[in-house]
Write an enzyme that holds these catalytic residues in place. Structure first.
Site, mmCIF file in Angstrom:
data_model
loop_
_atom_site.group_PDB
_atom_site.id
_atom_site.type_symbol
_atom_site.label_atom_id
_atom_site.label_comp_id
_atom_site.label_asym_id
_atom_site.label_seq_id
_atom_site.Cartn_x
_atom_site.Cartn_y
_atom_site.Cartn_z
ATOM 1 N N HIS A 205 26.319 -33.191 15.727
ATOM 2 C CA HIS A 205 26.164 -32.530 17.020
ATOM 3 C C HIS A 205 27.083 -31.305 17.120
ATOM 4 O O HIS A 205 26.658 -30.233 17.543
ATOM 5 C CB HIS A 205 26.488 -33.537 18.124
ATOM 6 C CG HIS A 205 26.498 -32.942 19.483
ATOM 7 N ND1 HIS A 205 25.341 -32.558 20.116
ATOM 8 C CD2 HIS A 205 27.513 -32.619 20.304
ATOM 9 C CE1 HIS A 205 25.650 -32.037 21.284
ATOM 10 N NE2 HIS A 205 26.960 -32.062 21.422
ATOM 11 N N GLU A 433 15.974 -22.633 -14.658
ATOM 12 C CA GLU A 433 17.320 -23.207 -14.564
ATOM 13 C C GLU A 433 17.720 -23.907 -15.850
ATOM 14 O O GLU A 433 18.889 -24.169 -16.101
ATOM 15 C CB GLU A 433 17.361 -24.244 -13.427
ATOM 16 C CG GLU A 433 17.082 -23.669 -12.067
ATOM 17 C CD GLU A 433 16.843 -24.755 -11.043
ATOM 18 O OE1 GLU A 433 17.722 -24.957 -10.196
ATOM 19 O OE2 GLU A 433 15.787 -25.422 -11.099
ATOM 20 N N ASN A 456 23.047 -20.807 -10.992
ATOM 21 C CA ASN A 456 24.106 -21.831 -10.991
ATOM 22 C C ASN A 456 23.787 -22.922 -12.009
ATOM 23 O O ASN A 456 24.612 -23.282 -12.844
ATOM 24 C CB ASN A 456 24.245 -22.470 -9.602
ATOM 25 C CG ASN A 456 24.482 -21.433 -8.524
ATOM 26 O OD1 ASN A 456 24.743 -20.280 -8.820
ATOM 27 N ND2 ASN A 456 24.387 -21.851 -7.285
ATOM 28 N N ASP A 457 22.570 -23.455 -11.930
ATOM 29 C CA ASP A 457 22.197 -24.502 -12.878
ATOM 30 C C ASP A 457 22.004 -23.934 -14.281
ATOM 31 O O ASP A 457 22.375 -24.568 -15.258
ATOM 32 C CB ASP A 457 20.929 -25.228 -12.410
ATOM 33 C CG ASP A 457 21.265 -26.380 -11.464
ATOM 34 O OD1 ASP A 457 22.337 -27.003 -11.655
ATOM 35 O OD2 ASP A 457 20.482 -26.643 -10.542
ATOM 36 N N ARG A 467 28.783 -28.660 -12.924
ATOM 37 C CA ARG A 467 29.207 -27.919 -11.726
ATOM 38 C C ARG A 467 30.202 -28.697 -10.883
ATOM 39 O O ARG A 467 30.912 -28.131 -10.073
ATOM 40 C CB ARG A 467 27.979 -27.610 -10.855
ATOM 41 C CG ARG A 467 27.142 -26.509 -11.405
ATOM 42 C CD ARG A 467 25.770 -26.517 -10.787
ATOM 43 N NE ARG A 467 25.781 -26.041 -9.409
ATOM 44 C CZ ARG A 467 24.678 -25.896 -8.677
ATOM 45 N NH1 ARG A 467 23.515 -26.199 -9.193
ATOM 46 N NH2 ARG A 467 24.741 -25.457 -7.454
ATOM 47 N N CYS A 504 17.931 -16.236 -7.548
ATOM 48 C CA CYS A 504 18.300 -16.810 -6.259
ATOM 49 C C CYS A 504 19.568 -17.643 -6.334
ATOM 50 O O CYS A 504 19.807 -18.491 -5.500
ATOM 51 C CB CYS A 504 17.151 -17.642 -5.693
ATOM 52 S SG CYS A 504 16.766 -19.090 -6.693
#
Lengths: 579, 86
Positions: A205, A433, A456-457, A467, A504
């Site tokens: 919340h 990837e 990243n991968d 990672r 990306c």
């Protein structure tokens, strides 16, 4: 009441030993916030188990009923002042407070001699357990119920009402274990400089509220409620750092950084392109409709990576088809002229889902059943997602593209393209990837509509550096020439086939590396929205030829550090950006 | 005694807004109104906590019962709320 009232000169005296101490949590609403800590009143203590009233049960019942009504009326009044969604939430709480079964339970306990506060505590306890046991949505209502109970007991015992001041002389940093809707309904940016809570995650919340208010927030911050009230606190809502009694230079630096950021944001405009006009669409990576404001504010031309798994995380059952469709459509409609690239559910490894358990314990989850592999194991989840995407894409003008994560082979790419076609989604792409996909990109592009490289991968797999293992973080560098070679291989294969190849991953958010990627033939860049203005500025200061030279220079050396230095030497426009 | 059996169509089941509307309508009656899951034991339809605790999901059937003046009309109204799609 203002936070300062409670603790006098607490921020200058008494906290000297805290100066410079920092706490860490999860940043869920970016920006810097600074102000005195207002620590939300502690829990209402449990009323004595043995407490009895003086024998006049009727009077005690009337007292309990008055307290309940006072709380219910207060909740309603707060709701009426706040309006909108808060009014609905608080109205539902008032309905709970006035529940006749609850009142009967309280009355019965009082008839047996139990004092009103304890009777209230026990009666609420019964329903609390019922809701908690049901799990899911109902378990979340337990916080609402506890809040009502504590308010009624506070009225009955004369304890201060738990809550937050609605006004303050100076915006404060609101520190709490967790926040209930009733605490936050009347808050505004003028009153709260930042939120820090001990509990909660990115979908709590507090996090949702903070983002909608545009106030920095850190959640899941252990030890936060031990901060002495009045201590000055500097909150970094991006990194999750909470600095206690920071020295003035630190505060000034944080404020200056905030202003510099705003200046860059407002200066950078227009679609992405090199200095000589070679277009490079600049897109945003998003987790859902809530990230759209930031993407649009930073000038995203579309979405290059819509991580749909965020819709699935932290819940016990998969979102329904219509909930998915609604979330997807909200994103598509935000870019009527743009492109939205949707990545299908990428679960497993560091993103496990409660309702998609891996079939067995995996010693090495990054090399296990994740991404497309997991998607194939649960065809009903896949069918539902592709169907929802196709329906959401049907009535919109945005160019919707779908791609699969963790594709390793041509067979997988073919299988995915077929599944998408069956659902009515043509031209499905694949993410690059896995090194095998990059090395055989020329084969893959025959069955894929486009590529999007997840750096990243790709880096993790190319350098065999997990990672999540910080000891090998040094190897996790997309500047490594081996990674650049894999990217270049995929980009050339796509270009030869006349298809697009975007990036990306984090690499696209590095303004220097972004120029190198464009030089290698990458056709679009997608990144976290705050990086867009920087990348737009870096590209606009260099020609395509300069980018190509920088790429060639970076690939001619033998280390990540040397590659960066070599590229830098070819990109003279970076200096003006102080990069 | 008047009775209705309805299938709950709302995506959130008999929770959140539909539950609140259901209870707010039931409390207006001067007599008892009960709700049960098909085959389950009835609870007061005037108690939001009891109604929530029934945990009625989308597609499940409920039985609503009442006895008194205008019970038929009241049950029609409640059935309509339970069967509403939103």
């Amino acid at each position: 009441m203002t936070p300062g009232d409670e603790n006098g000169a607490g921020s200058s005296a008494g906290t000297g030993s805290l100066a410079g101490t920092s706490l860490a949590g999860t940043g869920v609403s970016p920006g810097a916030g600074y102000g005195p800590a207002h620590v939300l009143a502690g829990e209402i203590p449990e009323p004595d188990k043995e407490a009895r009233h003086d024998g006049d049960a009727a009077a005690e019942r009337a007292r309990a009923e008055r307290a309940v009504e006072e709380v219910a009326a207060d909740l309603e009044a707060r709701g009426a002042r706040a309006g909108g969604e808060a009014q609905e939430v608080l109205g539902a709480q008032a309905l709970m407070a006035r529940d006749p079964s609850l009142a009967a339970e309280v009355g019965e306990l009082i008839e047996r001699g139990v004092a009103a506060p304890r009777a209230v505590f026990d009666a609420f306890g019964k329903y609390r357990d019922l809701l908690a046991a049901a799990g899911g949505y109902l378990a979340e209502r337990v916080t609402d119920l506890d809040d009502i109970r504590d308010r009624v007991i506070a009225v009955l015992t004369g304890l201060p009402m738990p809550g937050v001041p609605a006004r303050a002389d100076e915006p404060f940093v609101l520190v709490a274990k967790d926040l209930a809707p009733a605490d936050t309904a009347l808050l505004s940016k003028d009153v709260v400089a930042a939120f820090v809570t001990e509990q909660g995650g990115p979908t709590s919340h507090t996090a949702i509220l903070a983002r909608s208010m545009g106030v920095p927030a850190v959640v899941g911050c252990a030890g936060a409620t031990a901060i002495a009230p009045g201590t000055s606190v500097l909150v970094d809502g991006a990194s999750g750092q909470v600095l206690l009694a920071p020295d003035p230079a630190r505060v000034a630096a944080a404020r200056a950084a905030e202003e510099a950021r705003r200046a860059v944001l407002s200066a950078a405009t227009g679609p992405g392109a090199t200095a000589d006009g070679h277009p490079v669409p600049l897109l945003a990576n998003i987790g859902g409709p809530r990230d759209l404001d930031s993407a649009l504010a930073n000038g995203a031309e579309g979405v290059g990576l819509y991580r749909t798994e965020f819709l699935f995380l932290d819940r016990e059952t998969a979102p329904s088809a219509s909930e998915q469709e609604e979330a997807y459509r909200a994103v598509f409609e935000a870019f009527p002229q743009g492109r939205v690239v949707v990545r299908t559910l990428d679960s497993g490894a560091d993103k496990p889902l409660a309702f998609l358990p891996p079939p067995e314990e995996e010693p090495n989850p990054a090399l296990g059943e994740r991404g497309l592999r997991m998607f194939r194991r649960y065809p009903e989840i896949m069918t539902a997602q592709l169907g929802a995407l196709a329906r959401a894409a049907a009535g919109v003008s945005a160019e919707v593209q779908v791609m699969a994560p963790m594709v390793a082979t041509v067979e997988e790419a073919e299988w995915f393209a077929d599944a998408c076609r069956t659902a009515g989604l043509d031209g499905a792409g694949v993410m690059i990837e896995v090194p095998s996909a990059a090395l055989r990109a020329a084969d893959l592009i025959r069955v894929a509509g486009f590529f999007s490289i997840g750096t990243n991968d790709l880096t993790q797999y190319a350098l065999a550096a997990d990672r999540q293992v910080s000891a090998v973080a040094g190897l996790q560098d997309p500047w490594h020439p081996a990674v650049l070679d894999l990217i270049a291989t995929a980009a050339s294969a796509a270009s030869a086939a006349g298809k697009g190849c975007g990036v990306c991953g984090e690499a696209a958010a590095d303004p220097v590396l972004a120029c190198v990627l464009v030089g290698m033939g990458i056709t679009s860049l997608s990144m976290g929205a705050p990086a867009l203005p920087w990348v737009r500025a870096a590209l606009s200061r260099h020609t395509l030829a300069q980018c190509r030279d920088a790429a060639a220079a970076a690939r001619s050396v033998t280390s990540a550090r040397a590659a960066k230095a070599a590229a830098y030497a070819e990109l003279p426009g970076l200096e003006a950006l102080a990069l | 005694m008047a009775q209705r059996t309805v299938s709950v169509t709302s995506e959130v089941g008999l929770h959140a807004r539909p539950a609140a509307m259901f209870v707010q309508t039931a409390v207006k009656a001067p007599y008892d109104v009960t709700v049960a899951k098909a085959g389950g034991s009835p609870v007061s339809a005037k108690s939001i906590l009891s109604v929530l605790a029934l945990d009625v999901r989308q597609g499940e059937s409920i039985v609503i019962s009442a006895e008194g003046d205008g019970a038929e009309e009241l049950l029609d109204e409640l059935a309509q709320i339970a069967a509403a799609a939103s």
